[in-house]
Scaffold this motif. Structure first.
Motif, PDB file in Angstrom:
ATOM      1  N   GLY A 124       0.824  -1.198   0.000  1.00 37.55           N
ATOM      2  CA  GLY A 124       0.000   0.000   0.000  1.00 37.55           C
ATOM      3  C   GLY A 124       0.859   1.249   0.000  1.00 37.55           C
ATOM      4  N   PRO A 125       0.282   2.374  -0.320  1.00 36.53           N
ATOM      5  CA  PRO A 125       1.069   3.611  -0.460  1.00 36.53           C
ATOM      6  C   PRO A 125       1.376   4.331   0.847  1.00 36.53           C
ATOM      7  CG  PRO A 125      -1.202   4.016  -1.040  1.00 36.53           C
ATOM      8  CD  PRO A 125      -1.113   2.545  -0.766  1.00 36.53           C
ATOM      9  N   TYR A 126       0.873   3.834   1.990  1.00 35.97           N
ATOM     10  CA  TYR A 126       0.954   4.617   3.218  1.00 35.97           C
ATOM     11  C   TYR A 126       1.842   4.007   4.292  1.00 35.97           C
ATOM     12  CZ  TYR A 126      -2.950   6.312   0.585  1.00 35.97           C
ATOM     13  OH  TYR A 126      -3.724   6.758  -0.447  1.00 35.97           O
ATOM     14  N   TYR A 127       2.845   3.252   3.871  1.00 37.74           N
ATOM     15  CA  TYR A 127       3.799   2.693   4.826  1.00 37.74           C
ATOM     16  C   TYR A 127       4.844   3.741   5.197  1.00 37.74           C
ATOM     17  CZ  TYR A 127       7.569  -0.209   6.708  1.00 37.74           C
ATOM     18  OH  TYR A 127       8.545  -0.754   7.503  1.00 37.74           O
ATOM     19  N   ILE A 128       5.162   3.795   6.486  1.00 37.15           N
ATOM     20  CA  ILE A 128       6.249   4.652   6.966  1.00 37.15           C
ATOM     21  C   ILE A 128       7.217   3.745   7.699  1.00 37.15           C
ATOM     22  CG2 ILE A 128       6.895   6.591   8.437  1.00 37.15           C
ATOM     23  CD1 ILE A 128       4.071   7.699   8.048  1.00 37.15           C
ATOM     24  N   ASP A 129       8.445   3.669   7.235  1.00 34.30           N
ATOM     25  CA  ASP A 129       9.438   2.770   7.807  1.00 34.30           C
ATOM     26  C   ASP A 129       9.485   2.938   9.317  1.00 34.30           C
ATOM     27  OD1 ASP A 129      11.333   0.831   7.807  1.00 34.30           O
ATOM     28  OD2 ASP A 129      12.991   2.133   7.237  1.00 34.30           O
ATOM     29  N   ALA A 130       9.410   1.819   9.995  1.00 32.29           N
ATOM     30  CA  ALA A 130       9.199   1.790  11.445  1.00 32.29           C
ATOM     31  C   ALA A 130      10.007   2.815  12.218  1.00 32.29           C
ATOM     32  CB  ALA A 130       9.520   0.397  11.962  1.00 32.29           C
ATOM     33  N   ASP A 131       9.320   3.764  12.825  1.00 32.33           N
ATOM     34  CA  ASP A 131      10.026   4.746  13.643  1.00 32.33           C
ATOM     35  C   ASP A 131       9.424   4.857  15.033  1.00 32.33           C
ATOM     36  OD1 ASP A 131       7.659   5.966  13.064  1.00 32.33           O
ATOM     37  OD2 ASP A 131       8.525   7.813  12.272  1.00 32.33           O
ATOM     38  N   LYS A 132       8.586   3.876  15.405  1.00 32.93           N
ATOM     39  CA  LYS A 132       8.003   3.845  16.739  1.00 32.93           C
ATOM     40  C   LYS A 132       8.127   2.430  17.293  1.00 32.93           C
ATOM     41  CE  LYS A 132       6.331   8.062  17.283  1.00 32.93           C
ATOM     42  NZ  LYS A 132       6.737   8.942  18.401  1.00 32.93           N
ATOM     43  N   LEU A 133       9.113   2.199  18.153  1.00 36.70           N
ATOM     44  CA  LEU A 133       9.267   0.893  18.779  1.00 36.70           C
ATOM     45  C   LEU A 133       8.370   0.861  20.005  1.00 36.70           C
ATOM     46  CD1 LEU A 133      13.101   0.163  18.625  1.00 36.70           C
ATOM     47  CD2 LEU A 133      11.307  -0.457  17.015  1.00 36.70           C
ATOM     48  N   ARG A 134       7.231   0.215  19.865  1.00 38.85           N
ATOM     49  CA  ARG A 134       6.261   0.202  20.954  1.00 38.85           C
ATOM     50  C   ARG A 134       5.226  -0.877  20.717  1.00 38.85           C
ATOM     51  NH1 ARG A 134       3.126   5.890  19.438  1.00 38.85           N
ATOM     52  NH2 ARG A 134       2.458   5.288  17.339  1.00 38.85           N
ATOM     53  N   GLN A 135       4.587  -1.318  21.779  1.00 42.15           N
ATOM     54  CA  GLN A 135       3.502  -2.287  21.688  1.00 42.15           C
ATOM     55  C   GLN A 135       2.145  -1.606  21.715  1.00 42.15           C
ATOM     56  OE1 GLN A 135       5.487  -4.754  24.962  1.00 42.15           O
ATOM     57  NE2 GLN A 135       4.319  -6.296  23.854  1.00 42.15           N
ATOM     58  N   ASP A 136       2.029  -0.526  22.466  1.00 41.04           N
ATOM     59  CA  ASP A 136       0.773   0.228  22.513  1.00 41.04           C
ATOM     60  C   ASP A 136       0.840   1.329  21.460  1.00 41.04           C
ATOM     61  OD1 ASP A 136      -1.488   1.722  23.028  1.00 41.04           O
ATOM     62  OD2 ASP A 136      -1.207   1.738  25.206  1.00 41.04           O
ATOM     63  N   ILE A 137       0.085   1.174  20.367  1.00 43.07           N
ATOM     64  CA  ILE A 137       0.143   2.130  19.266  1.00 43.07           C
ATOM     65  C   ILE A 137      -1.077   3.048  19.238  1.00 43.07           C
ATOM     66  CG2 ILE A 137       1.486   0.493  17.904  1.00 43.07           C
ATOM     67  CD1 ILE A 137      -0.999  -0.008  16.184  1.00 43.07           C
ATOM     68  N   THR A 138      -1.913   2.965  20.269  1.00 45.15           N
ATOM     69  CA  THR A 138      -3.204   3.656  20.264  1.00 45.15           C
ATOM     70  C   THR A 138      -3.077   5.176  20.264  1.00 45.15           C
ATOM     71  OG1 THR A 138      -4.063   1.811  21.577  1.00 45.15           O
ATOM     72  CG2 THR A 138      -5.457   3.763  21.372  1.00 45.15           C
ATOM     73  N   GLU A 139      -2.153   5.692  21.063  1.00 46.32           N
ATOM     74  CA  GLU A 139      -2.055   7.137  21.336  1.00 46.32           C
ATOM     75  C   GLU A 139      -3.426   7.628  21.815  1.00 46.32           C
ATOM     76  OE1 GLU A 139       0.114   9.617  18.625  1.00 46.32           O
ATOM     77  OE2 GLU A 139       1.634   8.081  18.259  1.00 46.32           O
ATOM     78  N   ASP A 140      -3.978   8.673  21.211  1.00 44.46           N
ATOM     79  CA  ASP A 140      -5.248   9.203  21.721  1.00 44.46           C
ATOM     80  C   ASP A 140      -6.428   8.844  20.830  1.00 44.46           C
ATOM     81  OD1 ASP A 140      -4.491  10.687  19.568  1.00 44.46           O
ATOM     82  OD2 ASP A 140      -4.877  12.651  20.482  1.00 44.46           O
ATOM     83  N   GLN A 141      -6.292   7.812  20.042  1.00 44.61           N
ATOM     84  CA  GLN A 141      -7.344   7.467  19.096  1.00 44.61           C
ATOM     85  C   GLN A 141      -8.529   6.766  19.769  1.00 44.61           C
ATOM     86  OE1 GLN A 141      -7.381   8.532  15.854  1.00 44.61           O
ATOM     87  NE2 GLN A 141      -5.653   9.672  16.720  1.00 44.61           N
ATOM     88  N   GLU A 142      -9.721   7.208  19.410  1.00 44.13           N
ATOM     89  CA  GLU A 142     -10.939   6.615  19.954  1.00 44.13           C
ATOM     90  C   GLU A 142     -11.329   5.386  19.153  1.00 44.13           C
ATOM     91  OE1 GLU A 142     -14.046   9.457  20.029  1.00 44.13           O
ATOM     92  OE2 GLU A 142     -13.068  10.784  21.466  1.00 44.13           O
TER      93      GLU A 142
END
Length: 305
Positions: free
Chosen positions: A54-72
């Motif tokens: 897909g066109p929206y990949y960003i090479d991994a720059d967040k090493l984390r298990q919880d990726i939610t941030e503030d998303q509902e």
């Protein structure tokens, strides 16, 4: 070998967090629904189907298990097991990338492009600026439906439009091949069924700065049953998404071959789905091979039933 380097935000070292149980959503108290017939003897000796990056990949720059941030959205625990499809042995210390859209179909890093980077959500068409298709922008494959049947790179990657990185993250598999993420149940946008993107990188080195070197041995997508998506559509904020959905059988990327093609096993309280969803899947990969965004999806030619 594709050179990759992941820089940990703030320069912090990778935390030694146990994967396989350290993250969970609320327990299920009521009647639960389990999608698909789950067996303890999961399919082995079969490669999980490769699909387009897909066109929206960003090479991994967040090493984390919880990726939610503030998303509902509906909280979801995603547990993946990576195995060598030839030997069935776990692939340990692999770097697993996942990324997906919000409940309303927006990808972080591409907010200016509208929901899903193209259509969906509040956007009435398949392109953000009134264009009839996504082809003129150079992204005819991946997320938008206009070029998806090829399953390859087509128009290639789109450059990010912002610095947001919610619902994206990378973590390593443990000695048993497991990796667990905390996120939300994805939403939908025009032209695609509900899905999560995934990549598996091997033969790299984990350092205090991140993950370096190695190559991508699997690029795929994870899919959700229709009944689970219909149930999510009754929950806010998914219920405010007026975009016409593409069903699992209508989708041009899903290879229509069940769990081998990325269909997740799901468990949730069918009366109270908002409490959370558990999703899991075992992925068979070929560690010695390279499968990145240039792959084609041979099995995608199977007609939808």
């Amino acid at each position: 070998m594709t050179r990759r380097k992941v820089v940990v935000a703030g320069g912090a070292a990778v935390a030694a967090v146990g994967v396989g149980g350290g993250i969970a959503v609320s327990a299920f108290a009521g009647e639960t629904t389990t999608d698909s017939t789950s067996s303890s003897a999961e399919t082995c000796y079969k490669l999980t189907t490769e699909t387009t990056e897909g066109p929206y990949y960003i090479d991994a720059d967040k090493l984390r298990q919880d990726i939610t941030e503030d998303q509902e959205g509906i909280p979801m625990t995603l547990k993946l097991k990576v195995i060598d499809a030839e030997t069935c042995k776990p692939v340990k210390n692999a770097a697993v990338d996942i990324w997906h859209c919000t409940a309303l179909g927006v990808y972080s890093g591409y907010e200016a492009m509208g929901s899903g980077g193209a259509g969906g959500g509040s956007a009435p068409t398949d392109a953000p600026s009134g264009t009839p298709t996504d082809a003129p922008s150079g992204t005819p494959t991946g997320e938008p439906p206009s070029g998806a049947p090829s399953g390859g790179t087509g128009g290639g990657h789109s450059e990010p439009t912002d610095d947001e990185r919610y619902l994206r993250g990378t973590w390593k598999t443990d000695k048993h091949g497991y990796v667990t993420f905390k996120t939300i149940f994805p939403g939908w946008y025009q032209g695609r069924c509900v899905h999560i993107h995934v990549k598996v990188h091997v033969d790299g080195t984990w350092t205090d700065a991140g993950y370096e070197g190695g190559h991508t041995c699997h690029t795929g997508q994870l899919f959700f049953s229709e009944k689970s998506v219909l149930a999510s559509a009754e929950v806010s904020p998914y219920s405010t998404n007026t975009t016409t959905r593409t069903t699992l059988t209508e989708d041009t990327i899903y290879p229509q071959n069940g769990h081998e093609g990325g269909l997740l096993y799901l468990k949730y309280d069918k009366k109270h789905m908002a409490k959370g969803v558990h999703a899991h899947l075992t992925m068979g990969v070929a560690p010695d091979e390279t499968h990145d965004s240039t792959d084609t999806q041979a099995s995608a030619s199977a007609s939808a039933s």
